[in-house]
Design a protein around this motif. Sequence first.
Motif, PDB file in Angstrom:
ATOM      1  N   GLY A 154       0.658  -1.086  -0.049  1.00 41.43           N
ATOM      2  CA  GLY A 154       0.055  -0.062   0.059  1.00 41.43           C
ATOM      3  C   GLY A 154       0.785   1.133   0.178  1.00 41.43           C
ATOM      4  O   GLY A 154       1.864   1.326  -0.339  1.00 41.43           O
ATOM      5  N   LEU A 155       0.122   2.505   0.642  1.00 38.88           N
ATOM      6  CA  LEU A 155       0.873   3.444   0.465  1.00 38.88           C
ATOM      7  C   LEU A 155       0.695   4.126   2.139  1.00 38.88           C
ATOM      8  O   LEU A 155      -0.143   3.836   2.729  1.00 38.88           O
ATOM      9  N   SER A 156       1.881   4.965   2.378  1.00 43.71           N
ATOM     10  CA  SER A 156       1.806   5.603   3.703  1.00 43.71           C
ATOM     11  C   SER A 156       0.911   6.641   3.882  1.00 43.71           C
ATOM     12  O   SER A 156       0.331   7.124   2.685  1.00 43.71           O
ATOM     13  N   PHE A 157       0.450   7.142   5.037  1.00 47.67           N
ATOM     14  CA  PHE A 157      -0.501   8.073   5.235  1.00 47.67           C
ATOM     15  C   PHE A 157       0.056   9.386   4.464  1.00 47.67           C
ATOM     16  O   PHE A 157      -0.943   9.912   3.588  1.00 47.67           O
ATOM     17  N   MET A 158       1.199   9.830   4.280  1.00 43.86           N
ATOM     18  CA  MET A 158       1.642  10.992   3.491  1.00 43.86           C
ATOM     19  C   MET A 158       1.636  10.784   2.162  1.00 43.86           C
ATOM     20  O   MET A 158       1.151  11.766   1.434  1.00 43.86           O
ATOM     21  N   GLU A 159       1.920   9.546   1.528  1.00 47.37           N
ATOM     22  CA  GLU A 159       1.976   9.352   0.308  1.00 47.37           C
ATOM     23  C   GLU A 159       0.562   9.460  -0.425  1.00 47.37           C
ATOM     24  O   GLU A 159       0.547   9.881  -1.397  1.00 47.37           O
ATOM     25  N   LEU A 160      -0.373   8.580   0.344  1.00 47.51           N
ATOM     26  CA  LEU A 160      -1.904   8.722  -0.137  1.00 47.51           C
ATOM     27  C   LEU A 160      -2.265  10.161  -0.102  1.00 47.51           C
ATOM     28  O   LEU A 160      -3.000  10.468  -1.003  1.00 47.51           O
ATOM     29  N   ALA A 161      -2.090  11.070   0.936  1.00 47.65           N
ATOM     30  CA  ALA A 161      -2.483  12.373   1.055  1.00 47.65           C
ATOM     31  C   ALA A 161      -2.083  13.275  -0.142  1.00 47.65           C
ATOM     32  O   ALA A 161      -2.809  14.000  -0.632  1.00 47.65           O
ATOM     33  N   GLY A 162      -0.771  12.728  -0.539  1.00 51.76           N
ATOM     34  CA  GLY A 162      -0.159  13.710  -1.716  1.00 51.76           C
ATOM     35  C   GLY A 162      -0.791  13.176  -2.990  1.00 51.76           C
ATOM     36  O   GLY A 162      -0.606  14.139  -3.851  1.00 51.76           O
ATOM     37  N   LYS A 163      -1.596  12.096  -3.108  1.00 50.92           N
ATOM     38  CA  LYS A 163      -2.214  11.604  -4.323  1.00 50.92           C
ATOM     39  C   LYS A 163      -3.673  12.035  -4.308  1.00 50.92           C
ATOM     40  O   LYS A 163      -4.274  12.033  -5.623  1.00 50.92           O
ATOM     41  N   LEU A 164      -4.242  12.465  -3.396  1.00 53.75           N
ATOM     42  CA  LEU A 164      -5.719  12.695  -3.406  1.00 53.75           C
ATOM     43  C   LEU A 164      -6.159  13.590  -4.384  1.00 53.75           C
ATOM     44  O   LEU A 164      -7.209  13.865  -4.891  1.00 53.75           O
ATOM     45  N   HIS A 165      -5.178  14.598  -4.679  1.00 48.29           N
ATOM     46  CA  HIS A 165      -5.488  15.571  -5.808  1.00 48.29           C
ATOM     47  C   HIS A 165      -5.921  14.935  -7.236  1.00 48.29           C
ATOM     48  O   HIS A 165      -6.479  15.764  -8.024  1.00 48.29           O
ATOM     49  N   GLU A 166      -5.319  13.881  -7.374  1.00 49.49           N
ATOM     50  CA  GLU A 166      -5.765  13.120  -8.709  1.00 49.49           C
ATOM     51  C   GLU A 166      -6.838  12.672  -8.805  1.00 49.49           C
ATOM     52  O   GLU A 166      -7.272  12.326  -9.814  1.00 49.49           O
ATOM     53  N   LEU A 167      -7.599  12.660  -7.537  1.00 52.28           N
ATOM     54  CA  LEU A 167      -8.864  11.917  -7.673  1.00 52.28           C
ATOM     55  C   LEU A 167     -10.187  12.951  -8.292  1.00 52.28           C
ATOM     56  O   LEU A 167      -9.960  14.171  -8.128  1.00 52.28           O
ATOM     57  N   PRO A 168     -11.121  12.293  -8.962  1.00 53.13           N
ATOM     58  CA  PRO A 168     -11.915  13.385  -9.402  1.00 53.13           C
ATOM     59  C   PRO A 168     -12.705  14.133  -8.465  1.00 53.13           C
ATOM     60  O   PRO A 168     -12.935  13.813  -7.129  1.00 53.13           O
ATOM     61  N   GLU A 169     -13.465  15.171  -8.628  1.00 54.53           N
ATOM     62  CA  GLU A 169     -14.111  16.094  -7.912  1.00 54.53           C
ATOM     63  C   GLU A 169     -15.263  15.299  -7.342  1.00 54.53           C
ATOM     64  O   GLU A 169     -15.824  14.673  -8.075  1.00 54.53           O
ATOM     65  N   GLN A 170     -15.599  15.342  -5.806  1.00 53.85           N
ATOM     66  CA  GLN A 170     -16.945  14.840  -5.341  1.00 53.85           C
ATOM     67  C   GLN A 170     -17.472  16.017  -4.725  1.00 53.85           C
ATOM     68  O   GLN A 170     -16.842  16.922  -4.134  1.00 53.85           O
ATOM     69  N   ASN A 171     -18.947  15.814  -4.252  1.00 49.20           N
ATOM     70  CA  ASN A 171     -19.638  16.578  -3.447  1.00 49.20           C
ATOM     71  C   ASN A 171     -19.197  16.369  -2.004  1.00 49.20           C
ATOM     72  O   ASN A 171     -18.487  15.341  -1.799  1.00 49.20           O
ATOM     73  N   GLU A 172     -19.266  17.258  -1.198  1.00 52.75           N
ATOM     74  CA  GLU A 172     -19.079  17.372   0.130  1.00 52.75           C
ATOM     75  C   GLU A 172     -20.193  17.453   1.068  1.00 52.75           C
ATOM     76  O   GLU A 172     -21.087  18.005   0.811  1.00 52.75           O
ATOM     77  N   VAL A 173     -19.942  16.827   2.167  1.00 53.81           N
ATOM     78  CA  VAL A 173     -21.037  16.771   3.116  1.00 53.81           C
ATOM     79  C   VAL A 173     -20.276  17.128   4.505  1.00 53.81           C
ATOM     80  O   VAL A 173     -19.081  16.613   4.602  1.00 53.81           O
ATOM     81  N   VAL A 174     -21.079  17.536   5.564  1.00 57.28           N
ATOM     82  CA  VAL A 174     -20.339  17.651   7.001  1.00 57.28           C
ATOM     83  C   VAL A 174     -20.853  16.887   7.804  1.00 57.28           C
ATOM     84  O   VAL A 174     -22.085  16.504   8.001  1.00 57.28           O
ATOM     85  N   ALA A 175     -20.244  16.444   8.892  1.00 57.11           N
ATOM     86  CA  ALA A 175     -20.952  15.150   9.905  1.00 57.11           C
ATOM     87  C   ALA A 175     -21.140  16.003  11.113  1.00 57.11           C
ATOM     88  O   ALA A 175     -20.623  16.142  12.142  1.00 57.11           O
ATOM     89  N   VAL A 176     -22.273  16.597  10.910  1.00 62.46           N
ATOM     90  CA  VAL A 176     -23.121  17.356  11.832  1.00 62.46           C
ATOM     91  C   VAL A 176     -24.205  16.324  12.786  1.00 62.46           C
ATOM     92  O   VAL A 176     -24.491  15.284  12.181  1.00 62.46           O
ATOM     93  N   GLY A 177     -24.487  16.762  13.774  1.00 66.85           N
ATOM     94  CA  GLY A 177     -25.640  15.990  14.741  1.00 66.85           C
ATOM     95  C   GLY A 177     -25.577  16.425  16.168  1.00 66.85           C
ATOM     96  O   GLY A 177     -24.638  17.147  16.508  1.00 66.85           O
ATOM     97  N   LYS A 178     -26.547  15.784  16.777  1.00 61.31           N
ATOM     98  CA  LYS A 178     -26.488  16.054  18.312  1.00 61.31           C
ATOM     99  C   LYS A 178     -25.533  14.989  18.963  1.00 61.31           C
ATOM    100  O   LYS A 178     -24.977  14.019  18.285  1.00 61.31           O
ATOM    101  N   ALA A 179     -25.234  15.358  20.157  1.00 65.75           N
ATOM    102  CA  ALA A 179     -24.186  14.368  21.099  1.00 65.75           C
ATOM    103  C   ALA A 179     -24.855  12.947  21.156  1.00 65.75           C
ATOM    104  O   ALA A 179     -26.167  13.027  21.197  1.00 65.75           O
ATOM    105  N   GLY A 180     -24.239  12.057  20.806  1.00 62.88           N
ATOM    106  CA  GLY A 180     -24.639  10.648  20.713  1.00 62.88           C
ATOM    107  C   GLY A 180     -24.705  10.376  19.307  1.00 62.88           C
ATOM    108  O   GLY A 180     -25.131   9.045  18.959  1.00 62.88           O
ATOM    109  N   THR A 181     -24.567  11.003  18.205  1.00 65.07           N
ATOM    110  CA  THR A 181     -24.556  10.786  16.818  1.00 65.07           C
ATOM    111  C   THR A 181     -23.284  10.010  16.641  1.00 65.07           C
ATOM    112  O   THR A 181     -22.284  10.477  16.985  1.00 65.07           O
TER     113      THR A 181
END
Length: 260
Positions: free
Chosen positions: A177-204
């Motif tokens: 596989g790849l190291s954490f930093m190696e993979l992070a450095g390649k993520l810009h090569e991936l297609p654009e994706q929609n984004e969502v945020v992890a919101v919720g009440k405590a306990g989610t």
Amino acid sequence: MDNGLTNTQIEQFIRDGFVRIDNAFPADDAQTVREILWQELPGTPDDPTTWTQPVIRLGMYNQGPFVRAANTAVLHRAFDQLVGAGRWIPCQSMGTFPVRFPSALDPGDTGWHVDASFPGADPADYVAWRINFRSRGRALLMLFLFSDCSEQDAPTRIRIGSHLNVASLIKEAGEEGLSFMELAGKLHELPEQNEVVAVGKAGTVYLCHPFLVHASQPHRGTEPRFLAQPPLLLRGELCIEGSPTGYMPVEAAIRLGLRL
């Protein structure tokens, strides 16, 4: 009685890379956890002038409310459905807490990444930990909300469906596989994706595919955010090909990303 994840939720996990479970653990335990963590923070909950840093990381915790939060019947049922009964290791601690505070300062850790799952040459060097296409060691990435989290409270950013592209990206690197930093450095090569945020009440809790691309962000709200990101560890290995009994959703998602 807990009926577990619905077929729609399981399909969402495979397609989008995550599923949100509300009331996954008691709000009372979340409050107790916050009270314990405040005892170790250099500040007080009722005095914002003492919140001088944008993020403070606290260590591993294995007290009762932490372990209970990670091992509710609701979560165990979901683990069985996504990973397979007997194939995951119950959490015995809650892991690192990045406690985020309202701040105009740059927290310095907002880059997109995928969490690593097994050590490299130096187990003490986390950025050298690795990720391979079988997700060796890790069954799930999990986001536990121990405080209410709105869009202003530094919710984790998630790239929807990014796990599918990551699967094909790291397949080329083979078993090592790849190291954490190696993979992070390649993520810009991936297609654009929609984004969502992890919101919720405590306990989610958000149960995420281990390949899901995510990132932190600055806190623009008014109250500190308490969140933990423990891994769900594997007992053995995921099966990506040649299974005589079929594939669990975490495996099916990898197969979908690899077009198997």
